[in-house]
Design an enzyme around this catalytic site. Sequence first.
Site, short mmCIF file in Angstrom:
data_model
loop_
_atom_site.label_atom_id
_atom_site.label_comp_id
_atom_site.label_asym_id
_atom_site.label_seq_id
_atom_site.Cartn_x
_atom_site.Cartn_y
_atom_site.Cartn_z
N SER A 138 8.37 -3.53 4.74
CA SER A 138 7.37 -4.54 4.40
C SER A 138 7.87 -5.37 3.23
CB SER A 138 6.05 -3.86 4.01
OG SER A 138 5.13 -4.80 3.48
N TYR A 148 2.13 2.59 -1.53
CA TYR A 148 2.59 1.92 -0.31
C TYR A 148 3.86 1.13 -0.61
CZ TYR A 148 2.49 -0.97 3.91
OH TYR A 148 2.81 -1.61 5.09
#
Length: 253
Positions: A138, A148
């Site tokens: 990501s 994350y």
Amino acid sequence: MPTALVTGATAGIGLEFARQLAGRGHDVVLVARDSARLEAVAKELRSTYGVEAETLSADLTDPGQLATVEARLADRGRPVDLLVNNAGFGLKERFLDNPVDVEQAQQDVLVRAVLRLTHAALGGMVERHHGGVINVSSVAAYLPRGTYSAAKAWVNSFSQWAHAEYRREGVTVMALCPGFVRTEFHERLGVDRDSSAPRPLWLDPDQLVREALADFDRGRAISIPSKRYKAIVGVTRLVPRSALQGLQSLGRK
């Protein structure tokens, strides 16, 4: 025919990888938790593309079920030519608002599963001097946004190292770094898509995967889709980390 194994294959980016790889002539091994959805996707791919579609129902947070997928990847009698580590896990709340076991489950999917499945796949690929791994990361990897972001930063670092380590042995390892993609990801988090990011930042899964596979074919270690996300990542390399702290919402796949 080559064989690709895709985790998180029943929706979003994983489903699009399965479709496009089947369209390229790959037999596929589909991995996800929902067995009914797995069978529906497998049926679609068989009828549309005439490929073999095998299903493995597995929760990658469970060590025993993860081991089943590892064993399939390590099976020298049924070689897997391409592994797509796509299974995702996101958390809406801040770190201290999540039970630590939930945070651990996220790391199990985003880090432990990627490490173990890549390890299982690489052995046979290196022996055959052929194969590849695409780890779906990501643009959050370039931003300071909690566990994350930290997990995705690990995926990028791991992929770049593995690419350099094994490319001379015929194996390509690439991290794909999408930004906002029109998938079920935000819906599962309970986040409103329209308020999450400006419309120009949203990507379509089909175009994203086409660009990713083109970058993989070129032997790249990192794939960042679209000019706008390349520009965003370029800016993050110039701006101090403290100034990036405010960009908390950017970059979930």
